[in-house]
Design an enzyme around this catalytic site. Structure first.
Site, PDB file in Angstrom:
ATOM      1  N   SER A   1      -7.271  -8.596  -0.881  1.00 46.07           N
ATOM      2  CA  SER A   1      -6.025  -8.823  -0.135  1.00 46.07           C
ATOM      3  C   SER A   1      -5.234 -10.006  -0.702  1.00 46.07           C
ATOM      4  O   SER A   1      -5.819 -11.029  -1.077  1.00 46.07           O
ATOM      5  CB  SER A   1      -6.336  -9.137   1.331  1.00 46.07           C
TER       6      SER A   1
ATOM      7  N   TYR B   1       8.698   4.319  -1.778  1.00 42.84           N
ATOM      8  CA  TYR B   1       8.448   3.141  -0.931  1.00 42.84           C
ATOM      9  C   TYR B   1       9.177   3.323   0.417  1.00 42.84           C
ATOM     10  O   TYR B   1       8.774   2.782   1.434  1.00 42.84           O
ATOM     11  CB  TYR B   1       8.876   1.863  -1.652  1.00 42.84           C
TER      12      TYR B   1
ATOM     13  N   ASP C   1      -4.223  -7.221  16.789  1.00 38.64           N
ATOM     14  CA  ASP C   1      -3.320  -6.138  16.408  1.00 38.64           C
ATOM     15  C   ASP C   1      -1.920  -6.691  16.618  1.00 38.64           C
ATOM     16  O   ASP C   1      -1.541  -7.004  17.756  1.00 38.64           O
ATOM     17  CB  ASP C   1      -3.590  -4.915  17.301  1.00 38.64           C
TER      18      ASP C   1
ATOM     19  N   LYS D   1      11.120  -4.033   4.484  1.00 38.77           N
ATOM     20  CA  LYS D   1      11.109  -5.297   3.719  1.00 38.77           C
ATOM     21  C   LYS D   1      12.511  -5.921   3.665  1.00 38.77           C
ATOM     22  O   LYS D   1      12.647  -7.148   3.668  1.00 38.77           O
ATOM     23  CB  LYS D   1      10.561  -5.088   2.307  1.00 38.77           C
TER      24      LYS D   1
ATOM     25  N   LEU E   1      -5.942  -2.873  -0.919  1.00 38.36           N
ATOM     26  CA  LEU E   1      -6.210  -1.742  -0.017  1.00 38.36           C
ATOM     27  C   LEU E   1      -4.905  -1.015   0.325  1.00 38.36           C
ATOM     28  O   LEU E   1      -4.840   0.211   0.295  1.00 38.36           O
ATOM     29  CB  LEU E   1      -6.888  -2.267   1.261  1.00 38.36           C
TER      30      LEU E   1
HETATM   31  P1  NAD Z   1      -3.976  -5.384   2.356  1.00 38.09           P
HETATM   32  O1  NAD Z   1      -4.265  -3.973   2.772  1.00 38.09           O
HETATM   33  O2  NAD Z   1      -5.082  -6.165   1.832  1.00 38.09           O
HETATM   34  O3  NAD Z   1      -3.275  -6.170   3.547  1.00 38.09           O
HETATM   35  C1  NAD Z   1      -2.497  -5.578   4.548  1.00 38.09           C
HETATM   36  C2  NAD Z   1      -2.990  -6.107   5.861  1.00 38.09           C
HETATM   37  O4  NAD Z   1      -2.194  -5.649   6.949  1.00 38.09           O
HETATM   38  C3  NAD Z   1      -4.439  -5.689   6.148  1.00 38.09           C
HETATM   39  O5  NAD Z   1      -5.250  -6.832   6.334  1.00 38.09           O
HETATM   40  C4  NAD Z   1      -4.316  -4.903   7.441  1.00 38.09           C
HETATM   41  O6  NAD Z   1      -5.442  -5.052   8.280  1.00 38.09           O
HETATM   42  C5  NAD Z   1      -3.071  -5.540   8.041  1.00 38.09           C
HETATM   43  N1  NAD Z   1      -2.503  -4.746   9.126  1.00 38.09           N
HETATM   44  C6  NAD Z   1      -2.011  -3.479   9.094  1.00 38.09           C
HETATM   45  N2  NAD Z   1      -1.644  -3.097  10.326  1.00 38.09           N
HETATM   46  C7  NAD Z   1      -1.907  -4.137  11.161  1.00 38.09           C
HETATM   47  C8  NAD Z   1      -1.773  -4.354  12.566  1.00 38.09           C
HETATM   48  N3  NAD Z   1      -1.252  -3.416  13.380  1.00 38.09           N
HETATM   49  N4  NAD Z   1      -2.154  -5.550  13.081  1.00 38.09           N
HETATM   50  C9  NAD Z   1      -2.671  -6.514  12.290  1.00 38.09           C
HETATM   51  N5  NAD Z   1      -2.823  -6.367  10.951  1.00 38.09           N
HETATM   52  C10 NAD Z   1      -2.445  -5.192  10.403  1.00 38.09           C
HETATM   53  O7  NAD Z   1      -2.784  -5.246   1.296  1.00 38.09           O
HETATM   54  P2  NAD Z   1      -1.861  -6.365   0.607  1.00 38.09           P
HETATM   55  O8  NAD Z   1      -1.281  -5.680  -0.566  1.00 38.09           O
HETATM   56  O9  NAD Z   1      -2.603  -7.626   0.435  1.00 38.09           O
HETATM   57  O10 NAD Z   1      -0.681  -6.561   1.671  1.00 38.09           O
HETATM   58  C11 NAD Z   1      -0.316  -7.817   2.207  1.00 38.09           C
HETATM   59  C12 NAD Z   1       1.192  -7.968   2.225  1.00 38.09           C
HETATM   60  O11 NAD Z   1       1.675  -8.049   0.882  1.00 38.09           O
HETATM   61  C13 NAD Z   1       1.947  -6.813   2.882  1.00 38.09           C
HETATM   62  O12 NAD Z   1       3.035  -7.336   3.614  1.00 38.09           O
HETATM   63  C14 NAD Z   1       2.464  -6.042   1.694  1.00 38.09           C
HETATM   64  O13 NAD Z   1       3.622  -5.302   2.014  1.00 38.09           O
HETATM   65  C15 NAD Z   1       2.771  -7.185   0.761  1.00 38.09           C
HETATM   66  N6  NAD Z   1       2.952  -6.841  -0.662  1.00 38.09           N
HETATM   67  C16 NAD Z   1       1.986  -6.114  -1.320  1.00 38.09           C
HETATM   68  C17 NAD Z   1       2.152  -5.811  -2.661  1.00 38.09           C
HETATM   69  C18 NAD Z   1       1.123  -4.999  -3.416  1.00 38.09           C
HETATM   70  O14 NAD Z   1       1.470  -4.409  -4.448  1.00 38.09           O
HETATM   71  N7  NAD Z   1      -0.121  -4.948  -2.996  1.00 38.09           N
HETATM   72  C19 NAD Z   1       3.303  -6.264  -3.338  1.00 38.09           C
HETATM   73  C20 NAD Z   1       4.263  -7.010  -2.631  1.00 38.09           C
HETATM   74  C21 NAD Z   1       4.072  -7.282  -1.294  1.00 38.09           C
HETATM   75  O1  0WE Z   2       3.960  -3.133   0.611  1.00 36.52           O
HETATM   76  C1  0WE Z   2       3.227  -2.456  -0.060  1.00 36.52           C
HETATM   77  C2  0WE Z   2       2.245  -1.510   0.575  1.00 36.52           C
HETATM   78  C3  0WE Z   2       2.661  -1.103   1.948  1.00 36.52           C
HETATM   79  C4  0WE Z   2       1.882  -0.006   2.617  1.00 36.52           C
HETATM   80  C5  0WE Z   2       0.937   0.800   1.991  1.00 36.52           C
HETATM   81  C6  0WE Z   2       0.287   1.791   2.701  1.00 36.52           C
HETATM   82  C7  0WE Z   2      -0.701   2.723   2.073  1.00 36.52           C
HETATM   83  C8  0WE Z   2      -1.647   3.360   3.051  1.00 36.52           C
HETATM   84  C9  0WE Z   2       2.169   0.228   3.932  1.00 36.52           C
HETATM   85  N1  0WE Z   2       1.552   1.201   4.637  1.00 36.52           N
HETATM   86  C10 0WE Z   2       0.617   1.967   4.058  1.00 36.52           C
HETATM   87  N2  0WE Z   2       0.020   2.947   4.805  1.00 36.52           N
HETATM   88  C11 0WE Z   2      -1.026   3.678   4.370  1.00 36.52           C
HETATM   89  O2  0WE Z   2      -1.523   4.588   5.070  1.00 36.52           O
HETATM   90  N3  0WE Z   2       3.339  -2.528  -1.439  1.00 36.52           N
HETATM   91  C12 0WE Z   2       4.365  -3.354  -2.011  1.00 36.52           C
HETATM   92  C13 0WE Z   2       2.487  -1.742  -2.374  1.00 36.52           C
HETATM   93  C14 0WE Z   2       3.218  -0.491  -2.699  1.00 36.52           C
HETATM   94  O3  0WE Z   2       3.236   0.549  -1.846  1.00 36.52           O
HETATM   95  C15 0WE Z   2       4.026   1.550  -2.418  1.00 36.52           C
HETATM   96  C16 0WE Z   2       4.504   1.101  -3.648  1.00 36.52           C
HETATM   97  C17 0WE Z   2       4.011  -0.207  -3.831  1.00 36.52           C
HETATM   98  C18 0WE Z   2       4.292  -1.109  -4.981  1.00 36.52           C
HETATM   99  C19 0WE Z   2       4.346   2.811  -1.922  1.00 36.52           C
HETATM  100  C20 0WE Z   2       5.157   3.643  -2.688  1.00 36.52           C
HETATM  101  C21 0WE Z   2       5.656   3.219  -3.911  1.00 36.52           C
HETATM  102  C22 0WE Z   2       5.332   1.943  -4.404  1.00 36.52           C
END
Ligand code: NAD
Ligand code: 0WE
Length: 270
Positions: free
Chosen positions: A22, A159, A67, A166, A198
């Site tokens: 994460s 997305y 939550d 966002k 994840l």
């Molecule tokens: P991650 O799955 O590790 O983290 C997402 C978290 O959201 C999880 O811990 C999940 O339990 C929590 N969550 C979802 N629904 C929830 C709810 N109802 N109540 C409480 N918690 C809840 O994935 P990540 O990539 O580390 O995502 C963290 C943040 O970074 C998100 O805002 C995501 O949009 C952002 N982000 C991710 C990426 C990427 O490519 N992974 C890029 C830019 C921004």
């Molecule tokens: O913010 C994110 C991930 C957000 C996310 C991802 C999931 C996958 C599983 C929110 N909700 C869910 N629900 C699920 O059930 N990112 C920035 C990573 C991400 O997600 C994409 C991307 C990128 C980059 C989705 C489509 C296209 C590009």
């Protein structure tokens, strides 16, 4: 005076750790290295057994369920946090969720329910958390940080609703920064490049996405959790005392590009 990057004696509460990949965990590790006292919330019972050992590894005993769609649960966490720590200096919001079906095809197919849920979990939660945290953050140099993505600004295929969420999140950062500035609390976001977490693992062909980013970005690679953590440390530290309402890219420079070089191979295999 301690070096301004030290967070010795500062209290941080982190929402969004699901596992060791994460982004929230990358941030936690850097805040811990800087000396902050950490506390965590997790989203569901399944995650408890993942988050507890991680928290323990950074000397944290505060690990509570929350939550973020529930005002009651958010308020309960803040009340419990106040009992344990007294005051809060740093609030990390790294939470997002949309229905998987809404990230598969076209934006126009998003249901009213799916739209509302994504906005509730990914945007309103920041507003609710900020409001509940406020009484614990008074009279200090507090800092609130959330995570965004480039899809807020430009279309990233599939997305969809998350891009719209966002965009609203980034606007919320500016409105909250305006509200809380007079109280000495800063509100910022990091717009991170794609990272295999994840939340990213549910995305079809995320590998192709990573490859495209690495090939286009000036640094010719993808960003790491640690790099997002280091930027978060800066934004939450007194080094960033003059920075608020800012959306800071930590994306290896991807966002500045229009036409990429034709050596579109990443510098290293992704
Ligand atoms: P991650 O799955 O590790 O983290 C997402 C978290 O959201 C999880 O811990 C999940 O339990 C929590 N969550 C979802 N629904 C929830 C709810 N109802 N109540 C409480 N918690 C809840 O994935 P990540 O990539 O580390 O995502 C963290 C943040 O970074 C998100 O805002 C995501 O949009 C952002 N982000 C991710 C990426 C990427 O490519 N992974 C890029 C830019 C921004
Ligand atoms: O913010 C994110 C991930 C957000 C996310 C991802 C999931 C996958 C599983 C929110 N909700 C869910 N629900 C699920 O059930 N990112 C920035 C990573 C991400 O997600 C994409 C991307 C990128 C980059 C989705 C489509 C296209 C590009």
């Amino acid at each position: 005076m301690t070096y301004p990057l030290s967070l010795q004696g500062k209290n941080a509460l982190i929402f969004g750790v699901a596992n060791e990949r994460s982004i929230a965990w990358g941030i936690a590790e850097e805040l811990h290295r800087a000396g902050a006292n950490l506390a965590f919330t997790y989203a569901g019972e399944i995650l408890e057994k993942r988050v507890k050992p991680l928290a323990e590894s950074v000397g944290s005993k505060f690990v509570e369920p929350c939550d973020v769609t529930s005002d009651e649960q958010i308020e309960k966490v803040m009340a419990s946090y106040k009992e344990n720590f007294g005051r809060l200096d740093i609030l990390i919001h790294a939470v997002a969720f949309a229905d998987r079906e809404d990230l598969k095809e076209h934006f126009y197919t998003t249901s009213r329910k799916g739209f509302a849920m994504a906005m509730d979990i990914s945007v309103y939660s920041l507003v609710a958390m900020t409001r509940a945290a406020l009484p614990l953050m008074e009279g200090g140099d507090g800092s609130i940080l959330t995570l965004s993505y480039y899809g807020a600004e430009k279309v990233v295929s599939k997305y969809n609703i998350m891009g719209v969420a966002k965009a609203a999140l980034e606007a919320s950062v500016r409105y909250l920064a305006n509200d809380l500035g007079p109280r000495g609390i800063r509100v910022n976001a990091i717009s991170a490049g794609p990272i295999k977490t994840l939340a990213a693992s549910g995305i079809g062909d995320f590998r192709a996405m990573l490859k495209h980013h690495a090939g286009t970005a000036p640094l010719r690679r993808n960003v790491t959790q640690e790099e997002v953590g280091k930027a978060a440390l800066y934004l939450c530290s007194p080094l960033a005392s003059g920075v608020t309402g800012e959306i800071m890219y930590v994306d290896c420079g991807y966002n500045i590009m229009s036409v990429a070089a034709n050596d579109k191979e990443p510098a290293a295999e992704v």
